[in-house]
Design a protein around this motif. Structure first.
Motif, mmCIF file in Angstrom:
data_model
loop_
_atom_site.group_PDB
_atom_site.id
_atom_site.type_symbol
_atom_site.label_atom_id
_atom_site.label_comp_id
_atom_site.label_asym_id
_atom_site.label_seq_id
_atom_site.Cartn_x
_atom_site.Cartn_y
_atom_site.Cartn_z
ATOM 1 N N TRP A 208 0.884 -1.184 0.000
ATOM 2 C CA TRP A 208 0.000 0.000 0.000
ATOM 3 C C TRP A 208 0.917 1.229 0.000
ATOM 4 O O TRP A 208 1.579 1.519 0.994
ATOM 5 C CB TRP A 208 -0.866 -0.049 1.251
ATOM 6 C CG TRP A 208 -1.991 0.933 1.429
ATOM 7 C CD1 TRP A 208 -2.115 1.847 2.438
ATOM 8 C CD2 TRP A 208 -3.196 1.051 0.664
ATOM 9 N NE1 TRP A 208 -3.310 2.525 2.333
ATOM 10 C CE2 TRP A 208 -4.000 2.056 1.252
ATOM 11 C CE3 TRP A 208 -3.680 0.404 -0.475
ATOM 12 C CZ2 TRP A 208 -5.243 2.432 0.753
ATOM 13 C CZ3 TRP A 208 -4.919 0.778 -0.979
ATOM 14 C CH2 TRP A 208 -5.684 1.774 -0.367
ATOM 15 N N GLU B 151 -8.340 -1.422 4.602
ATOM 16 C CA GLU B 151 -9.201 -2.597 4.788
ATOM 17 C C GLU B 151 -10.209 -2.752 3.651
ATOM 18 O O GLU B 151 -10.378 -3.843 3.092
ATOM 19 C CB GLU B 151 -9.926 -2.515 6.126
ATOM 20 C CG GLU B 151 -10.773 -3.740 6.435
ATOM 21 C CD GLU B 151 -11.426 -3.660 7.808
ATOM 22 O OE1 GLU B 151 -12.214 -4.571 8.119
ATOM 23 O OE2 GLU B 151 -11.151 -2.695 8.551
ATOM 24 N N SER B 152 -10.871 -1.642 3.286
ATOM 25 C CA SER B 152 -11.871 -1.733 2.218
ATOM 26 C C SER B 152 -11.212 -2.003 0.869
ATOM 27 O O SER B 152 -11.790 -2.689 0.016
ATOM 28 C CB SER B 152 -12.702 -0.451 2.161
ATOM 29 O OG SER B 152 -11.889 0.664 1.857
ATOM 30 N N LEU C 52 -8.495 -3.818 0.387
ATOM 31 C CA LEU C 52 -8.189 -5.247 0.372
ATOM 32 C C LEU C 52 -9.442 -6.066 0.089
ATOM 33 O O LEU C 52 -9.427 -7.004 -0.725
ATOM 34 C CB LEU C 52 -7.586 -5.672 1.716
ATOM 35 C CG LEU C 52 -6.212 -5.103 2.073
ATOM 36 C CD1 LEU C 52 -5.852 -5.474 3.509
ATOM 37 C CD2 LEU C 52 -5.148 -5.597 1.111
ATOM 38 N N GLU C 53 -10.513 -5.690 0.764
ATOM 39 C CA GLU C 53 -11.772 -6.435 0.583
ATOM 40 C C GLU C 53 -12.260 -6.351 -0.855
ATOM 41 O O GLU C 53 -12.655 -7.362 -1.448
ATOM 42 C CB GLU C 53 -12.814 -5.891 1.543
ATOM 43 C CG GLU C 53 -14.132 -6.651 1.505
ATOM 44 C CD GLU C 53 -15.130 -6.140 2.525
ATOM 45 O OE1 GLU C 53 -16.283 -6.654 2.530
ATOM 46 O OE2 GLU C 53 -14.777 -5.239 3.322
ATOM 47 N N SER C 54 -12.227 -5.147 -1.434
ATOM 48 C CA SER C 54 -12.713 -4.986 -2.799
ATOM 49 C C SER C 54 -11.827 -5.693 -3.817
ATOM 50 O O SER C 54 -12.274 -6.007 -4.927
ATOM 51 C CB SER C 54 -12.816 -3.495 -3.151
ATOM 52 O OG SER C 54 -11.541 -2.899 -3.231
ATOM 53 N N SER C 55 -10.573 -5.952 -3.438
ATOM 54 C CA SER C 55 -9.646 -6.636 -4.330
ATOM 55 C C SER C 55 -9.581 -8.135 -4.070
ATOM 56 O O SER C 55 -8.784 -8.843 -4.708
ATOM 57 C CB SER C 55 -8.243 -6.032 -4.181
ATOM 58 O OG SER C 55 -8.261 -4.651 -4.472
ATOM 59 N N GLY C 56 -10.393 -8.612 -3.135
ATOM 60 C CA GLY C 56 -10.425 -10.030 -2.833
ATOM 61 C C GLY C 56 -9.198 -10.533 -2.105
ATOM 62 O O GLY C 56 -8.838 -11.709 -2.217
ATOM 63 N N GLU D 64 -6.957 -11.149 1.467
ATOM 64 C CA GLU D 64 -7.056 -11.354 2.903
ATOM 65 C C GLU D 64 -6.233 -10.284 3.633
ATOM 66 O O GLU D 64 -5.155 -9.916 3.176
ATOM 67 C CB GLU D 64 -6.542 -12.736 3.291
ATOM 68 C CG GLU D 64 -7.434 -13.878 2.840
ATOM 69 C CD GLU D 64 -8.787 -13.861 3.548
ATOM 70 O OE1 GLU D 64 -8.815 -13.521 4.757
ATOM 71 O OE2 GLU D 64 -9.786 -14.198 2.897
ATOM 72 N N PRO D 65 -6.726 -9.781 4.766
ATOM 73 C CA PRO D 65 -5.916 -8.845 5.555
ATOM 74 C C PRO D 65 -4.733 -9.566 6.190
ATOM 75 O O PRO D 65 -4.653 -10.802 6.169
ATOM 76 C CB PRO D 65 -6.893 -8.342 6.614
ATOM 77 C CG PRO D 65 -7.904 -9.439 6.743
ATOM 78 C CD PRO D 65 -8.036 -10.049 5.381
#
Length: 267
Positions: free
Chosen positions: A66, A95-96, A98-102, A104-105
């Motif tokens: 990032w 966080e969002s 990562l989520e939108s890109s599929g 895992e955190p």
């Protein structure tokens, strides 16, 4: 040869400097996420392009990266509190993204060069700020799990007293420490010497931009406070730390791997 890879851009605000780049490896080999915060004494002339070679190198090694941009001084609409609010918002937006890109955190490691080291360690202590302070987090939350400081300006008041880069710290803060001591306390990681996460400090002994004594002074105080701090010096200048292939950059990469191997606790 320059890579043809294009990172994904995520805007966290309407200003042209309010964005971050997500660099995703073809094969993710590490759970840790590297968060690059570039330096340049907080000035507009230095931007996210300084973080891209590092992001590209870490991506090639299998890290999700990032690369964070923020408003800066000298014509970039930054300073207190905008620069700090941007760094906070940019980290909170990970966080969002990562989520939108599929994706895992994972444990979040801030890698900050020079002024970026200041911003990374400031962000690591956001949960220690009073609620009224810009960028403050509740005591139970963390936005970083470790910090790697690359010749970081970790003591803002000392940087001002040394007049580093023609009083760049004063330009950032829009006042002197005497004119608004509370503002400086909120902005200075040296007032929250141990944010409770691992801190790896690297500093070159021939650094002419951020004198090595600034790093030594902070490290002594942090260690005396009982914080989880490692301090490493090397024979080199200010810029090997952000030059892939340089031994100083390799020390950063090794430090990142060691932090991950030691079991950072992501949220």
């Amino acid at each position: 040869m320059e890579s043809a890879y294009t990172p994904q851009r995520f805007d966290y605000g309407d200003h042209p400097s309010q964005y971050a780049e997500l660099w995703v490896p073809d094969a993710r080999k590490h759970t840790a996420i590297a968060i690059i915060i570039h330096g340049g004494f907080w000035r507009q002339a230095y931007g996210a392009e300084y973080g891209r070679p590092l992001a590209s190198d870490l991506r090639d090694r299998g890290y999700v990266v990032w690369n964070l941009e923020y408003r800066r001084t000298n014509g970039g609409d930054g300073g207190w509190p905008e620069t700090f609010l941007d760094v906070a918002a940019g980290l909170d937006g990970l966080e969002s993204a990562l989520e939108s890109s599929g994706l895992e955190p994972g444990p979040r490691v801030g890698i900050g060069h020079s002024a970026g080291g200041h911003l990374a360690l400031w962000a690591a202590g956001r949960h220690l700020l009073p609620p009224a302070a810009p960028g403050a987090l509740p005591e139970t939350l963390r936005c970083l799990d470790a910090v790697i400081s690359q010749a970081g300006v970790l003591d803002l008041a000392l940087a001002e007293s040394l007049a580093l880069s023609d009083h760049a710290a004063r330009l950032l803060m829009r006042c002197t420490p005497e004119e608004d001591p509370v503002r400086w306390q909120w902005a200075d990681p040296a007032d929250r010497i141990s944010p409770g996460i691992p801190l790896l400090m690297l500093h070159g002994t021939t650094d002419e931009d951020v004198p090595v004594e600034l790093g030594r002074s902070f490290a002594r105080r942090a260690m005396a406070a009982g914080g989880p701090v490692d301090y490493l010096e090397f024979e080199g200048d200010h810029y090997g730390l952000i030059t892939p292939g340089d031994k100083a950059w390799e020390m950063c990469v090794e430090g990142l791997g060691a932090l991950e191997a030691n079991g950072l606790g992501g949220e």
